[in-house]
Design an enzyme around this catalytic site. Sequence first.
Site, PDB file in Angstrom:
ATOM      1  N   GLU A   1       8.708  12.426  -4.517  1.00 53.35           N
ATOM      2  CA  GLU A   1       7.805  13.563  -4.079  1.00 53.35           C
ATOM      3  C   GLU A   1       7.722  14.490  -5.437  1.00 53.35           C
ATOM      4  O   GLU A   1       7.050  15.681  -5.308  1.00 53.35           O
ATOM      5  CB  GLU A   1       8.195  14.409  -2.957  1.00 53.35           C
ATOM      6  CG  GLU A   1       8.334  13.514  -1.807  1.00 53.35           C
ATOM      7  CD  GLU A   1       8.076  14.096  -0.360  1.00 53.35           C
ATOM      8  OE1 GLU A   1       8.832  15.304  -0.122  1.00 53.35           O
ATOM      9  OE2 GLU A   1       7.308  13.507   0.303  1.00 53.35           O
TER      10      GLU A   1
ATOM     11  N   ALA B   1       2.357   3.043  -5.226  1.00 50.27           N
ATOM     12  CA  ALA B   1       2.398   2.182  -6.468  1.00 50.27           C
ATOM     13  C   ALA B   1       0.927   1.315  -6.307  1.00 50.27           C
ATOM     14  O   ALA B   1       0.252   1.214  -7.036  1.00 50.27           O
ATOM     15  CB  ALA B   1       3.476   1.340  -6.788  1.00 50.27           C
TER      16      ALA B   1
ATOM     17  N   GLY C   1       0.778  -1.237   0.011  1.00 51.07           N
ATOM     18  CA  GLY C   1      -0.065  -0.192  -0.047  1.00 51.07           C
ATOM     19  C   GLY C   1       0.822   1.101   0.092  1.00 51.07           C
ATOM     20  O   GLY C   1       0.531   2.169   0.682  1.00 51.07           O
TER      21      GLY C   1
ATOM     22  N   LYS D   1       4.887  21.931 -11.184  1.00 45.32           N
ATOM     23  CA  LYS D   1       6.501  21.436 -11.611  1.00 45.32           C
ATOM     24  C   LYS D   1       6.569  21.691 -13.016  1.00 45.32           C
ATOM     25  O   LYS D   1       5.823  21.156 -13.735  1.00 45.32           O
ATOM     26  CB  LYS D   1       6.727  19.865 -11.211  1.00 45.32           C
ATOM     27  CG  LYS D   1       8.138  19.744 -11.653  1.00 45.32           C
ATOM     28  CD  LYS D   1       8.566  18.445 -11.218  1.00 45.32           C
ATOM     29  CE  LYS D   1       9.861  17.869 -11.931  1.00 45.32           C
ATOM     30  NZ  LYS D   1      10.149  16.325 -11.421  1.00 45.32           N
TER      31      LYS D   1
END
Length: 501
Positions: free
Chosen positions: A49, A15, A12, A78
Amino acid sequence: MIPPPRIVIAGGGSAGWMTACLMAKRWGHLGAEVTLVEAPDIATIGVGEGSTPSLKRLFEILGIAEADWMPACDATYKASIRFVGWSPASEVADYSHPFTTQIDVHTEDAFVNNCRNRRLGYDVPTRPDAFLLNGVLAAEGKAPLAPANFPFRMEYGYHFDSAKLGLFLRAHAIARGVTHLSRRIVRCELAESGDIAALVTDRGEPIAGDWFIDCSGFSALLMRGTLGVPFHSFSDNLFNDAAVVLPTPPGEAIPVETVSTALSSGWAWSIPLTTRFGNGYVYSRDHLGPEQAEAELRRHLGVAADGAEARHLTFTPGQLARHWERNCLAVGLAHGFVEPLEATALHLVLNTVDLFVDHLERGGFTARHRDAFNAVITGRVERVRDYIVAHYKLNTRDDSDYWRANRVNTHLSAPLLEILDVWFRRGDLAARLGAMEGLSHFQSLSWHCLLAGYGAFPPLGAEQRDDVDFHRDRDVARFLGGCAMNFPSHADALGLGAMAC
Ligand SMILES: Cc1cc2nc3c(=O)[nH]c(=O)nc-3n(C[C@H](O)[C@H](O)[C@H](O)COP(=O)(O)OP(=O)(O)OC[C@H]3O[C@@H](n4cnc5c(N)ncnc54)[C@H](O)[C@@H]3O)c2cc1C
């Protein structure tokens, strides 16, 4: 097409929950049951991140608006990655690799032509960020959010808190019917065929399924542990195998780019969130000890890091020999990891799940489909590896054995050698990349950014020809400056305008 009725996901982390959300979305309404099992006492990796634009696509597929998930995950926009100090001998202090966006079609030719002319020895500008809109926006601290009258699609990625992203996706998946079991998996039961029949938890209960997705992180519990799929290391190509991580407080302004700064034996990332900077130093343990690495990162960050607790982790770059084996698929760190430069891991998660679902929907439970799938994913990971290897190969630092060893490293794949050969022979790299087999995340423009960014050119005036057509960047800069004018500041886009003033 009938989806597999029972899908069991082991793990968990980001992914696992991304996979659960995607499978519930694609197959939930067809009656598929998705169960995710995660050990309460085995932490997720807690890094990762920065994203490529594929995270934007994930949220578009899931129908989740930025206003809903970004504040919950301390996320920022970003537009680009800036590389600082990787090529001092070429007199390139820094350069950016911006995400390519639709409007770049108007300036790409000028950039690519200038790169060609510079390879021919002419003194023309080749800074990628001057030619690509996201580079201009990042330099101006503007969010890549197009004004209403801007007729082009913008591409961008995000920075986010990885733990909060996992929690957000978990809540979304559970709300869409995914069953969440908080248990440690202790072994697997196999069917007579050799397929996995069930995961057995520490409570002794079997969790049976038709398909199993291994998202158990570096341990690759099902693929390596149970099915014995070999792991192919990239250690010959890539030396980094450890990282030290340190948060620092947020700054007044929130940049729209990840900054990757070369240090003595690796590089440091700086990822701006709304609540902190995520920082880390990725290094090679053959060249630097963990304590030295932490001390160097603290020096690099200065007083901002005083009192912050460091976290150390290790990894082996490489990938599984096969990503789909029997009735099991590996996703995320379980399928492999190249290294964090260029932040491609979650991008590969989405790629893998997308392609797997497509294969199954085309009726692909056959060995032929499985082999084709494995070849595509293996190739995609290798092409990411090649791009990252090029960063190290082309460095022009001379301050440590680490950088010199990277420069003389001869473990380069055939496709990478071909790319470098075309470039240094002054050939048409865009055409050659177009003709090469396999789909790579890094296309012609990215390669031009990298090669130009490292100043991988002959000395000026070395070989000049008269028949070249110059494209000076003056007009490009005027054009892109005009485009950028109406974009909001990053702080305004995040609703933090007042705070940042
Ligand atoms: C230094 C570093 C920097 C990175 N930076 C980036 C980046 O900027 N961008 C990017 O895209 N990616 C990055 N990554 C990769 C990124 O962190 C991962 O791809 C992402 O977090 C997904 O991890 P995961 O879910 O595969 O594994 P993990 O987060 O490790 O999760 C594994 C899960 O498996 C469970 N599990 C393990 N064993 C058992 C068991 N026996 N029983 C039950 N459950 C079990 C654990 O409880 C956990 O829930 C970085 C990685 C590293 C090492």
